[in-house]
Enzyme design. Structure first.
Site, short mmCIF file in Angstrom:
data_model
loop_
_atom_site.label_atom_id
_atom_site.label_comp_id
_atom_site.label_asym_id
_atom_site.label_seq_id
_atom_site.Cartn_x
_atom_site.Cartn_y
_atom_site.Cartn_z
N ASP A 74 -16.89 -16.46 -10.45
CA ASP A 74 -16.12 -15.65 -11.40
C ASP A 74 -16.54 -14.19 -11.28
O ASP A 74 -17.64 -13.87 -10.81
CB ASP A 74 -16.29 -16.15 -12.83
CG ASP A 74 -17.72 -16.06 -13.34
OD1 ASP A 74 -18.64 -16.40 -12.58
OD2 ASP A 74 -17.92 -15.67 -14.51
N GLU A 144 -20.28 -17.14 -15.37
CA GLU A 144 -21.52 -16.36 -15.41
C GLU A 144 -21.30 -14.99 -16.02
O GLU A 144 -22.16 -14.48 -16.72
CB GLU A 144 -22.08 -16.20 -13.99
CG GLU A 144 -23.54 -15.74 -13.96
CD GLU A 144 -23.70 -14.22 -13.98
OE1 GLU A 144 -24.84 -13.74 -14.19
OE2 GLU A 144 -22.70 -13.49 -13.79
N HIS A 362 -19.41 -4.24 -10.17
CA HIS A 362 -18.69 -3.95 -11.41
C HIS A 362 -18.01 -2.58 -11.39
O HIS A 362 -17.51 -2.13 -12.42
CB HIS A 362 -19.61 -4.05 -12.64
CG HIS A 362 -20.12 -5.43 -12.90
ND1 HIS A 362 -20.57 -5.83 -14.16
CD2 HIS A 362 -20.28 -6.51 -12.11
CE1 HIS A 362 -20.97 -7.09 -14.10
NE2 HIS A 362 -20.81 -7.52 -12.86
#
EC number: 3.5.1.18
Length: 389
Positions: A74, A144, A362
């Protein structure tokens, strides 16, 4: 569908598996592992009030030693996709870099682990270990990046209920800070969040003697809590750190003294504390700073992130040697950074974290050098070679 890390990573990135969606990601891994002889299980875990999550467990071999590779497929949301120079889920390769959400965190690491295992098995007759008596397994979750209640924690419980026993685990999180090979994570600080409340008496600003303003009081308590360190650190951990993340009174009116103020905080704590002793320490400091002047309380949030350490020894030496052989640098053994699923794995076996460089995780245009995918695959292959030597 190729068996090399780049091909696997591209196929994974093209699955838009923002938590809790799987979007086909585990379906990329399942046939690769089955074709190599792994016994593969797809398990969906549920919890009231949250989304169901798909997980994958795969094992080849039935004996010991048993090494597990762990990771997640994920990813966090891509943000403004128009800001990406390449599609967030394109898996494009440009100028030696693989682009896409999860390239670093951590579809790239998962791909390298699978590619290394397939390469090792192809060179050893399809069985782990010199005499085929060892085992390799994969623990892969899709939960996660969010609340992590239907992921690794339940997958480990499920495996243990089946009688699975792990001797060691490598978690492929992006552990490196600047260059591949600079850091192996051997532990993590614990994490504890809470909210400090200070009660006052609401009133009109023109009549302060009829009210009690909680804002100066909570400001003084915040200063008191952050001005004195919680500890000085330990031999393996940096000092514990308390950070306030918001201060609120919920008061839209300019002529009203609020009746309550609250401040939210998070503590990353080392092995001088457990959750109980840490809470007691903070509560004692609040009580000492507030005296009998104001009413205060702390509401603690549930936490499953305890501090842990995998003691340096033969396993950490083995992984460090594999890293140094490929990268030419001896990695630092570190306990810095945030929490990870290693906090669950440590209850079942010693665990270390080694993966890619986390510089772009990210972020918009998350990307990984293809050379790093190749090197990480060689590191993981070196770990397997040494582990079953």
């Amino acid at each position: 569908m190729g068996n090399d890390a780049l091909s696997i990573a591209r196929d994974l990135i093209r699955c838009p598996s923002v938590t809790p969606a799987d979007a086909g990601a585990l379906g990329v891994l399942e046939p690769l592992l089955k074709n190599a002889g792994f016994d593969v299980h797809r398990i969906t875990f549920s919890e009231p009030g949250v989304a169901d999550i798909d997980n994958l467990y795969a094992r080849i071999g039935s004996g010991r030693p048993h090494i597990a590779f762990a990771g997640h497929t994920d990813v966090v949301p891509p943000g403004d996709e128009a800001a990406w120079t390449r599609g967030a889920f394109s898996g494009d390769v440009v100028d030696g870099f693989l682009y896409g959400r999860g390239a670093v965190d951590m579809k790239g690491g998962v791909a390298c682990g699978v590619a290394a295992a397939l390469d090792y098995l192809a060179a050893h007759g399809g069985r782990p270990g010199k005499d085929g008596s060892g085992s390799i397994s994969f623990l892969i979750t899709g939960d996660e990046e969010d609340i992590a209640v239907n992921g690794t924690v339940k997958l480990l419980q499920w495996a243990a209920a089946r009688g699975e026993k792990f001797d060691h685990c490598v978690l492929g999180e992006p552990s490196n800070v600047e260059e591949l090979g600079d850091c192996i994570k051997i532990g993590r600080r614990g994490s504890q969040s809470g909210t400090l409340y200070v009660d006052g008496v609401q009133g009109h600003v023109a009549y302060p003697h009829r009210a009690s303003n909680p804002i100066p009081e909570i400001a003084a308590l915040i200063t008191a809590l952050v001005s004195e360190p919680l500890d000085q650190g330990s031999s393996q951990f940096q000092p514990s750190n308390l950070e306030f993340t918001s201060v609120d009174v919920g008061n839209p009116a300019a002529n009203v003294i609020p009746g309550q103020a609250r401040a939210r905080f998070n503590i990353r704590f080392n092995d001088h504390h457990d959750q109980q002793s840490l809470r007691a320490l903070v509560e004692a400091r609040v009580a000492g700073a507030s005296g009998n002047r104001v009413r205060t309380r702390i509401v603690w949030e549930p936490s499953n992130a305890d501090v842990f350490l995998t003691e340096p020894g033969p396993f950490t030496d083995l992984v460090a040697a594999a890293v140094e052989d490929v990268t030419g640098r001896r990695p630092e053994l570190s306990t810095g950074g945030g929490t990870s699923d290693a906090r669950f794995i440590k209850d079942y076996c010693p665990v270390i974290e080694f993966g890619l460089v986390g510089r772009t995780m990210h972020q918009i245009d998350e990307r990984v050098p293809i050379a790093d995918l190749e090197k990480l695959t060689r590191v993981y292959r070196g770990v397997l070679d040494r582990y079953f030597a």
